[in-house]
Design an enzyme around this catalytic site. Structure first.
Site, mmCIF file in Angstrom:
data_model
loop_
_atom_site.group_PDB
_atom_site.id
_atom_site.type_symbol
_atom_site.label_atom_id
_atom_site.label_comp_id
_atom_site.label_asym_id
_atom_site.label_seq_id
_atom_site.Cartn_x
_atom_site.Cartn_y
_atom_site.Cartn_z
ATOM 1 N N THR A 1 -24.356 25.597 5.231
ATOM 2 C CA THR A 1 -24.098 24.991 6.659
ATOM 3 C C THR A 1 -24.176 26.034 7.895
ATOM 4 O O THR A 1 -23.923 27.291 7.696
ATOM 5 C CB THR A 1 -22.843 24.444 6.845
ATOM 6 O OG1 THR A 1 -22.338 24.114 8.194
ATOM 7 C CG2 THR A 1 -21.484 25.273 6.129
ATOM 8 N N ASP A 2 -24.228 25.761 9.120
ATOM 9 C CA ASP A 2 -24.447 26.525 10.362
ATOM 10 C C ASP A 2 -22.853 26.943 10.441
ATOM 11 O O ASP A 2 -22.674 27.920 11.542
ATOM 12 C CB ASP A 2 -25.074 25.793 11.508
ATOM 13 C CG ASP A 2 -24.365 24.771 12.126
ATOM 14 O OD1 ASP A 2 -23.470 24.001 11.338
ATOM 15 O OD2 ASP A 2 -24.912 23.879 12.925
ATOM 16 N N GLU A 3 -21.896 26.278 10.140
ATOM 17 C CA GLU A 3 -20.460 26.684 10.444
ATOM 18 C C GLU A 3 -20.286 27.887 9.778
ATOM 19 O O GLU A 3 -19.048 28.353 10.295
ATOM 20 C CB GLU A 3 -19.692 25.487 10.002
ATOM 21 C CG GLU A 3 -19.987 24.145 10.343
ATOM 22 C CD GLU A 3 -19.061 23.089 10.170
ATOM 23 O OE1 GLU A 3 -17.966 23.524 9.951
ATOM 24 O OE2 GLU A 3 -19.483 21.802 10.261
ATOM 25 N N TYR B 1 -12.870 24.976 5.478
ATOM 26 C CA TYR B 1 -14.426 24.515 4.861
ATOM 27 C C TYR B 1 -15.338 25.563 4.999
ATOM 28 O O TYR B 1 -15.918 26.031 4.031
ATOM 29 C CB TYR B 1 -14.761 23.327 5.636
ATOM 30 C CG TYR B 1 -16.075 22.693 5.535
ATOM 31 C CD1 TYR B 1 -16.676 22.474 4.267
ATOM 32 C CD2 TYR B 1 -17.012 22.917 6.649
ATOM 33 C CE1 TYR B 1 -18.053 21.999 4.342
ATOM 34 C CE2 TYR B 1 -18.393 22.633 6.566
ATOM 35 C CZ TYR B 1 -18.881 22.126 5.279
ATOM 36 O OH TYR B 1 -20.214 21.881 5.128
HETATM 37 P P1 NAD Z 1 -20.691 14.649 1.339
HETATM 38 O O1 NAD Z 1 -19.219 14.859 1.422
HETATM 39 O O2 NAD Z 1 -21.292 13.341 1.827
HETATM 40 O O3 NAD Z 1 -21.054 14.642 -0.412
HETATM 41 C C1 NAD Z 1 -20.497 15.522 -1.314
HETATM 42 C C2 NAD Z 1 -20.827 15.124 -2.764
HETATM 43 O O4 NAD Z 1 -20.464 15.961 -3.610
HETATM 44 C C3 NAD Z 1 -20.140 13.681 -2.899
HETATM 45 O O5 NAD Z 1 -20.784 12.672 -3.819
HETATM 46 C C4 NAD Z 1 -18.935 14.047 -4.141
HETATM 47 O O6 NAD Z 1 -18.520 13.184 -4.928
HETATM 48 C C5 NAD Z 1 -19.511 15.323 -4.608
HETATM 49 N N1 NAD Z 1 -18.535 16.240 -5.060
HETATM 50 C C6 NAD Z 1 -17.374 16.847 -4.396
HETATM 51 N N2 NAD Z 1 -16.758 17.613 -5.247
HETATM 52 C C7 NAD Z 1 -17.458 17.653 -6.438
HETATM 53 C C8 NAD Z 1 -17.310 18.481 -7.771
HETATM 54 N N3 NAD Z 1 -16.276 19.322 -7.981
HETATM 55 N N4 NAD Z 1 -18.197 18.285 -8.687
HETATM 56 C C9 NAD Z 1 -19.342 17.536 -8.349
HETATM 57 N N5 NAD Z 1 -19.156 16.716 -7.368
HETATM 58 C C10 NAD Z 1 -18.601 16.952 -6.453
HETATM 59 O O7 NAD Z 1 -21.273 15.737 1.614
HETATM 60 P P2 NAD Z 1 -22.858 15.827 2.573
HETATM 61 O O8 NAD Z 1 -22.574 15.807 3.851
HETATM 62 O O9 NAD Z 1 -23.969 15.091 1.877
HETATM 63 O O10 NAD Z 1 -22.973 17.541 2.355
HETATM 64 C C11 NAD Z 1 -23.698 18.011 1.202
HETATM 65 C C12 NAD Z 1 -23.756 19.377 1.346
HETATM 66 O O11 NAD Z 1 -24.780 19.738 2.610
HETATM 67 C C13 NAD Z 1 -22.434 20.111 1.575
HETATM 68 O O12 NAD Z 1 -22.630 21.412 0.596
HETATM 69 C C14 NAD Z 1 -22.223 20.381 2.856
HETATM 70 O O13 NAD Z 1 -21.593 21.723 2.950
HETATM 71 C C15 NAD Z 1 -23.898 20.672 3.192
HETATM 72 N N6 NAD Z 1 -24.045 20.346 4.460
HETATM 73 C C16 NAD Z 1 -23.746 19.317 5.310
HETATM 74 C C17 NAD Z 1 -23.730 19.044 6.528
HETATM 75 C C18 NAD Z 1 -23.488 17.638 7.188
HETATM 76 O O14 NAD Z 1 -23.740 17.379 8.484
HETATM 77 N N7 NAD Z 1 -22.984 16.704 6.558
HETATM 78 C C19 NAD Z 1 -24.516 20.114 7.224
HETATM 79 C C20 NAD Z 1 -24.729 21.260 6.617
HETATM 80 C C21 NAD Z 1 -24.533 21.643 5.268
HETATM 81 P P1 TYD Z 2 -17.790 16.314 12.222
HETATM 82 O O1 TYD Z 2 -18.750 15.181 12.166
HETATM 83 O O2 TYD Z 2 -16.230 16.185 11.499
HETATM 84 O O3 TYD Z 2 -18.723 17.706 11.983
HETATM 85 P P2 TYD Z 2 -18.338 19.244 12.128
HETATM 86 O O4 TYD Z 2 -16.663 19.231 12.632
HETATM 87 O O5 TYD Z 2 -18.568 19.845 10.832
HETATM 88 O O6 TYD Z 2 -19.286 19.941 13.085
HETATM 89 O O7 TYD Z 2 -17.705 16.683 13.821
HETATM 90 C C1 TYD Z 2 -18.514 16.725 14.812
HETATM 91 C C2 TYD Z 2 -17.873 16.981 16.140
HETATM 92 O O8 TYD Z 2 -17.125 15.775 16.601
HETATM 93 C C3 TYD Z 2 -16.818 18.117 16.034
HETATM 94 O O9 TYD Z 2 -16.785 18.814 17.396
HETATM 95 C C4 TYD Z 2 -15.494 17.193 16.076
HETATM 96 C C5 TYD Z 2 -15.904 16.189 16.827
HETATM 97 N N1 TYD Z 2 -15.095 14.815 16.277
HETATM 98 C C6 TYD Z 2 -14.354 14.212 17.225
HETATM 99 O O10 TYD Z 2 -14.026 14.577 18.142
HETATM 100 N N2 TYD Z 2 -13.559 13.163 16.744
HETATM 101 C C7 TYD Z 2 -13.889 12.669 15.502
HETATM 102 O O11 TYD Z 2 -13.034 11.582 15.192
HETATM 103 C C8 TYD Z 2 -14.387 13.507 14.545
HETATM 104 C C9 TYD Z 2 -14.634 13.032 13.175
HETATM 105 C C10 TYD Z 2 -15.116 14.794 15.033
#
Ligand code: NAD
Ligand code: TYD
Length: 332
Positions: free
Chosen positions: A124-126, A149
């Protein structure tokens, strides 16, 4: 080609499986997922069951990870499994260390033991932390994570890269910006706002709402990961993003007009340690692999709003907890 996809019952993992099934008629995928609160077997609807297998397993269970890797002998391991929500990491940090760091270590050891051709880590970019304008993070920037995280994801990135240097394991890492699209759990900003607008509920915005995020449509992310696995250089990191940032308040406005209803914004207590700005330079993936995003924000939000409107039952099942029963039924 055979893929072992961890976390495939979650948002991005299930979109990735769908993308590979649709684009590679010969691909076979095994999804390894422990179905935490974020996993949802309804996300498997529409998958070709002849080429898709589900394994209920936890990446923290080392023996099971080894057993499944040996049984399926995949060409690629793609690690999406993670605890992924910043707010929850503030409440339960150790769960993030277990899955995101120790779970990744188990997968790396299995990949090493069974000589897997490519281990791809979805990051992630985070991990770059708060980035002051006008800088856009590049892959060589120092990591400066702010939340449990992002600290756990940064640790995993370093571990993955150490397996390349120390053991020669063929790894790649991608760092993507905030994703949105079909099937995202409504704890994250965009689906939560859509749900609240559709149900006439106020939108809770942390602090002043001027925090900036780079939003990428999930299919663009999946295509980038595919390109990195196929053509990316081993041991390399690739940023993936739209290179276009918007503030959270701007996002509320865009979603209000995409849904076509009004909404009340509530400025609520800010998230501790809240990062003000993430912004990525994507010159490397553009230059080396020719990837660029295909879906602009207006089109992507319109598609996403439509999906949530067409799939109200999916959302309601989550909001009232019914999806947990469906998950239990599925693994019986
Ligand atoms: P999500 O929370 O929707 O899904 C996570 C999945 O992982 C779920 O199906 C959960 O059951 C499974 N999981 C969690 N712990 C586990 C374990 N111990 N063993 C097996 N399975 C397990 O997450 P997402 O948003 O789909 O993100 C997927 C990946 O992409 C993550 O690694 C996250 O860090 C990365 N990512 C997400 C975003 C975003 O905006 N959502 C952006 C950049 C990177
Ligand atoms: P989020 O979707 O949780 O992603 P991330 O924090 O990983 O970037 O949140 C996106 C942005 O929105 C972040 O600046 C936090 C803000 N946010 C709110 O203001 N209210 C909310 O209820 C949530 C979930 C996020």
């Amino acid at each position: 080609m055979k893929y072992l996809v961890t976390g495939g019952a979650g948002f991005i993992g299930s979109n990735f499986i769908s993308y590979i099934l649709n684009n590679y008629p010969d691909a076979e995928l095994v999804c390894l997922d422990s179905l935490t609160y974020a996993g949802n077997v309804s996300n498997f609807a529409g998958f070709d069951k002849c080429r898709f297998t589900f394994e209920y397993a936890d990446i923290c269970d080392r023996e099971r990870v080894f057993e499944l890797t040996e049984r399926y002998m995949p060409d690629f391991i793609v690690n999406f499994a993670a605890e992924s929500h910043v707010d929850r990491s503030i409440l339960y940090p150790t769960a993030f260390v277990s899955t995101n760091v120790l779970g990744t270590a188990n997968l790396l050891d299995a990949a090493k033991q069974f000589k897997i051709s490519r281990f791809h880590q979805v990051s992630t970019d985070e991990v770059y932390g708060d980035v002051d304008a006008p800088h856009f993070s590049v892959e060589s920037d120092t990591l400066c994570p702010s939340s449990p995280y992002s600290a756990s994801k940064a640790s995993a990135d370093m571990l993955v890269l150490s397996y390349f240097r120390t053991f020669g394991l063929p790894v790649t890492v991608s760092r993507c910006s905030n994703n949105y699209g079909p099937g995202q759990f409504p704890e994250k900003l965009i689906p939560l706002i859509i749900y609240n607008i559709m149900n006439d509920k106020p939108i809770g915005i942390y602090g002043n709402g001027l925090q900036c995020r780079d939003w990428l449509y999930v299919e663009d992310h999946c295509r980038a990961v595919d390109m990195i696995i196929q053509h990316g250089r081993e041991g390399e990191i690739y940023n993936i993003g739209s290179m276009h940032t918007v503030t959270n308040l701007e996002m509320v406005d865009m979603l209000v007009s995409a849904v076509g209803r009004t909404a009340l914004v509530d400025h609520i207590t800010d998230r501790p340690g809240h990062d003000k700005r993430y912004a990525l330079s994507c010159d490397k993936i553009k230059g080396e692999l020719g990837w660029t995003p295909c879906v602009d924000i207006e089109k992507g939000l319109a598609k996403t709003v439509k999906w949530y409107m067409d799939n109200r039952d999916w959302c309601e099942d989550i909001m009232n907890g019914k999806y947990i029963e469906k998950n239990k039924e599925y693994i019986k």
